[in-house]
Design an enzyme around this catalytic site. Structure first.
Site, short mmCIF file in Angstrom:
data_model
loop_
_atom_site.label_atom_id
_atom_site.label_comp_id
_atom_site.label_asym_id
_atom_site.label_seq_id
_atom_site.Cartn_x
_atom_site.Cartn_y
_atom_site.Cartn_z
N CYS A 45 0.86 -1.19 0.00
CA CYS A 45 0.00 0.00 0.00
C CYS A 45 0.89 1.23 0.00
O CYS A 45 2.07 1.16 0.35
CB CYS A 45 -0.87 0.02 1.24
SG CYS A 45 -1.71 -1.53 1.57
N ASN A 98 -0.03 -0.45 6.89
CA ASN A 98 0.44 -1.39 5.86
C ASN A 98 0.82 -2.67 6.56
O ASN A 98 1.51 -2.61 7.58
CB ASN A 98 1.72 -0.87 5.18
CG ASN A 98 1.42 0.00 3.99
OD1 ASN A 98 0.27 0.28 3.72
ND2 ASN A 98 2.46 0.43 3.31
N GLY A 99 0.46 -3.80 6.00
CA GLY A 99 0.88 -5.07 6.60
C GLY A 99 -0.32 -5.88 7.03
O GLY A 99 -1.45 -5.63 6.63
N HIS A 122 10.48 -32.18 -24.47
CA HIS A 122 10.08 -32.86 -23.23
C HIS A 122 8.70 -32.43 -22.77
O HIS A 122 8.30 -32.73 -21.64
CB HIS A 122 11.13 -32.61 -22.13
CG HIS A 122 12.48 -33.13 -22.50
ND1 HIS A 122 12.77 -34.47 -22.53
CD2 HIS A 122 13.60 -32.48 -22.89
CE1 HIS A 122 14.03 -34.63 -22.92
NE2 HIS A 122 14.56 -33.44 -23.15
N ARG A 164 2.42 1.60 -6.80
CA ARG A 164 2.59 0.48 -5.89
C ARG A 164 1.41 -0.49 -5.98
O ARG A 164 1.49 -1.61 -5.48
CB ARG A 164 2.72 0.98 -4.45
CG ARG A 164 3.96 1.82 -4.24
CD ARG A 164 4.00 2.39 -2.85
NE ARG A 164 4.30 1.40 -1.84
CZ ARG A 164 5.51 1.12 -1.41
NH1 ARG A 164 6.55 1.74 -1.89
NH2 ARG A 164 5.70 0.20 -0.47
N GLU A 199 12.64 -13.91 -18.45
CA GLU A 199 12.37 -12.51 -18.12
C GLU A 199 11.43 -11.87 -19.16
O GLU A 199 10.51 -11.14 -18.80
CB GLU A 199 13.70 -11.74 -18.00
CG GLU A 199 13.58 -10.24 -17.81
CD GLU A 199 12.74 -9.81 -16.60
OE1 GLU A 199 12.39 -10.65 -15.77
OE2 GLU A 199 12.42 -8.61 -16.51
N LYS A 241 4.14 -2.90 -6.77
CA LYS A 241 5.56 -2.71 -7.06
C LYS A 241 6.46 -3.44 -6.06
O LYS A 241 7.36 -4.16 -6.45
CB LYS A 241 5.89 -1.21 -7.08
CG LYS A 241 7.35 -0.88 -7.40
CD LYS A 241 7.71 -1.29 -8.81
CE LYS A 241 9.16 -1.00 -9.16
NZ LYS A 241 9.57 -1.75 -10.36
N GLU A 287 2.96 -10.03 -17.22
CA GLU A 287 2.49 -9.11 -16.18
C GLU A 287 1.83 -7.85 -16.72
O GLU A 287 0.95 -7.30 -16.07
CB GLU A 287 3.57 -8.79 -15.15
CG GLU A 287 4.76 -8.00 -15.61
CD GLU A 287 5.77 -7.76 -14.46
OE1 GLU A 287 6.94 -7.59 -14.75
OE2 GLU A 287 5.36 -7.74 -13.30
N TRP A 309 -4.36 -1.84 -0.62
CA TRP A 309 -4.33 -3.09 -1.36
C TRP A 309 -5.02 -4.08 -0.44
O TRP A 309 -4.46 -4.46 0.59
CB TRP A 309 -2.86 -3.45 -1.61
CG TRP A 309 -2.66 -4.77 -2.26
CD1 TRP A 309 -2.49 -5.97 -1.64
CD2 TRP A 309 -2.58 -5.03 -3.63
NE1 TRP A 309 -2.33 -6.96 -2.56
CE2 TRP A 309 -2.38 -6.41 -3.80
CE3 TRP A 309 -2.68 -4.22 -4.77
CZ2 TRP A 309 -2.26 -7.00 -5.03
CZ3 TRP A 309 -2.57 -4.82 -6.01
CH2 TRP A 309 -2.36 -6.19 -6.13
N LYS A 362 7.67 -10.29 -18.44
CA LYS A 362 7.25 -8.94 -18.83
C LYS A 362 5.95 -9.02 -19.63
O LYS A 362 5.05 -8.23 -19.40
CB LYS A 362 8.32 -8.23 -19.69
CG LYS A 362 9.59 -7.80 -18.99
CD LYS A 362 9.43 -6.67 -18.02
CE LYS A 362 9.17 -7.13 -16.63
NZ LYS A 362 10.23 -7.52 -15.78
#
Ligand code: M6R
Length: 601
Positions: A2, A111-112, A502, A28, A479, A596, A486, A85, A483
């Site tokens: 948050c 936050n948390g 495989h 964030r 990577e 973030k 997301e 959040w 990208k």
């Protein structure tokens, strides 16, 4: 995760300052927001005191801040705000922060996650505290209220903070005492020292327009923040802590968009300049770390998400260049893999934010085993930075977009130099880094940049995208897939090309886009064979290579820069992901469901 922003000072538009701060922290990730302000004496009579707005004026809304304003707020010099959040309790305005106590004189943002909230809530309900939300946060404000009946709010906050378990950051606003009281355990908080005004934020980027003098709160530190100053003290003992203020190197320009439509694009384009400064830095620290790696009996890299792919790339670089085996693990998995650590081991933690909980937990566990910890971290003063025995700052500057770009290539550049330093010829590393910078610049300008843009539009309706590579191109493929996933929400998968047969080959059908990373190295023949196999099943082959091969349906030229070719390759992948997201009409800076900094486990 948050966002938190607080202001105490001489201005009369504190709510506006807070709204601006929250906007800086939007990246964030959040689903609702709220601001509270204490009306200035002169404006109190003008307020039409609706319920609960007697001494603290509050606005809470679900969704994004967008074009919302705080024009309806009274004049104020003390305010704070939060982007939430959701964890405990759904996304509703009632569950959004700040939360008030029963008197309406105290407000709290948090936050948390409070682990023992259920037991506390039951006890507080028996004491007749009125709960209106489903959040764990509301427990904290009523507990503080309970203790504040006969002592200062800072003392009440201290007592409550020490009783509540979990990793949390709290900010209390006391209207009668005209101050903010903050406490931190686990979740990041930074205070900024201004001239007749002081600031609080969950990220220093939000404070930058006002001051560069800051202090990052350490775990179990508290602070009283008012227009008169900032007093930091130990949350356990209550003793004052003498703070050595830190000067932020960031500039306010680094956190504004400028000519770019999105932070992600801005950050992608910043990479050549960042890499140039990494290539030019004094190599003494890299040589020192190289010696530490050489003398350790076992070195393990840890990181999460993009940082974990930098770890994997590092393990290839150390092997190829320094002829050293350096292991790697995901931050969240390391706890189950570290029984072999001893006091001669070295753990290298990679992180942009330096606040990622899974990485920090890995570091704590390593420290319990007396291993040495070296951090390659972007945010100076972050928790990882402070807790590590040795540090190298990545030097990518503030990264705002949720999708990490410049911090990743910055990490790769440092790992490349470290590997060359271990091999005894760091200047060779600098030389190939310069080649990678040249190649990256080519990718970011026409004609390649425009080609990638076109390709992005053509891929916007794809259901799956596969990316194959071998050797160093394997972490690159992972990577690039991350990208794409997301920010464009297309299923993308990075695959070690040798693994195709495989299993994953079964997914390739007519028209499936397959990106083939084919650099000028010893992987080329085998990876092209993989491309043939995909093409034979109808795959549409997109070549990322230094030269055209006939199997490619589309070719993105990546000029060769030896082992550093991974850098321009990934930059091309970042740009492609960005273009797909934009073509789909999505906001690449704020992907759904993601934040973030992941400061919870
Ligand atoms: O701040 P960190 O580098 O420790 O963050 C690690 C991951 O959370 C981060 O890289 C995440 O995977 C990004 N969203 C990737 O773009």
């Amino acid at each position: 995760m948050c966002g938190i922003f607080g202001y105490a000072g001489k201005r009369k538009d504190a709510a506006k300052v807070v709204l601006k701060g929250l906007k800086t922290l939007e990246y964030r990730g959040y689903d609702s927001w709220g601001i509270a302000a204490v009306p200035a004496e002169s404006s109190k009579t003008q307020i039409s005191n609706p319920k609960n707005q007697k001494t603290i004026f509050i606005k809470k809304q679900i969704g994004k801040i967008g074009s919302a304003n705080v024009d309806d707020f009274p004049q104020s010099s003390l305010a704070f705000g939060h982007t939430r959040w959701a964890t405990h309790g759904g996304v509703t305005a009632v569950n959004a922060h700040p939360h008030l106590d029963c008197t309406g004189n105290l407000a709290l943002i948090h936050n948390g996650i409070i682990e023992n909230y259920e037991e506390k809530r039951k006890a507080l309900k028996k004491l007749k505290h009125r709960f209106v939300s489903d959040t764990d946060t509301e427990v904290a404000i009523h507990l503080i209220e309970e203790y504040a009946t006969n002592q200062l709010s800072s003392k009440a906050m201290q007592k409550a903070f020490n009783e509540l378990t979990g990793l949390n950051a709290f900010i209390l606003l006391s209207s009668p005492e005209k101050k903010l009281v903050i406490a931190r355990n686990g979740s990041p908080l930074v205070v900024g020292y201004g001239d007749g005004e002081n600031f609080i934020a969950s990220d220093p980027a939000a404070i930058l327009p006002y001051t560069r003098q800051v202090h990052f709160l350490q775990d179990n530190e508290m602070a009283i923040v008012s227009d008169k100053g900032i007093m930091v003290f130990d949350a356990v003992t209550g003793d004052l802590v003498e703070v050595e203020k830190q000067h932020l190197d960031y500039t306010p320009e680094q956190v504004v968009l400028g000519k770019y439509p999105h932070y992600m694009l801005k950050e992608i384009h910043e990479q050549p300049a960042i890499l140039s400064s990494i290539a030019a830095i004094d190599t003494t620290p890299a040589k020192k770390i190289a010696d530490i790696i050489k003398t350790s009996r076992g070195t393990y890299m840890v990181g999460c998400g993009t940082a974990s792919y930098a770890c994997l790339a590092g393990s290839y670089l150390f092997s190829m260049i320094a002829k050293r085996h350096v292991n790697w693990a995901l931050g969240s998995e390391f706890s189950y893999q570290l029984d072999f650590l001893t006091d001669t081991s070295l753990v290298i933690a990679l992180s942009q934010s330096g606040e990622t909980m899974d990485t920090l937990v890995a570091v704590h566990k390593a420290k319990e085993k007396n291993a040495r910890v070296f951090a390659l971290v972007n945010v100076e003063g972050s928790q990882l930075y402070r807790e590590s025995d040795d540090t190298l700052v990545i030097g990518a500057g503030p990264e705002i977009a949720v999708a990490s770009t410049k911090a990743f290539t910055g990490k790769l550049a440092h790992l490349l130099l470290l590997s060359y330093a271990m091999a005894g010829d760091v200047s060779d590393g600098q030389k190939i880094l310069l080649r990678a910078i040249k190649s990256s610049k080519k990718i970011l300008s026409p004609p390649t940049g425009s080609k990638i843009q076109k390709l992005g539009s053509s891929l916007k309706d794809a259901e799956h995208i596969f990316i194959i590579g071998r050797g160093l191109s394997y972490p690159a493929s992972l990577e690039i897939a991350l990208k794409i996933k997301e920010i464009s929400y297309i299923h993308a998968e990075g695959i070690a090309a040798g693994e195709l047969k495989h299993g994953p080959l079964a997914m390739v059908e007519k028209g499936t886009p397959c990106i083939v990373i084919a650099p000028n190295d010893n992987t080329i023949d085998a990876v092209l064979a993989g491309a043939m196999e995909m093409k034979a099943r109808g795959g549409y082959i997109i070549g990322f290579s230094n030269k055209h091969h006939e199997v490619f349906d589309t070719f993105i030229p990546i000029p060769d820069s030896a082992e550093a070719s991974i850098i321009p390759t990934v930059i091309a992948g970042q740009l492609l992901a960005y273009e797909i997201a934009v073509a789909k009409g999505l906001d690449p800076d704020k992907p759904r469901n993601l934040a973030k900094s992941v400061t919870v486990k």
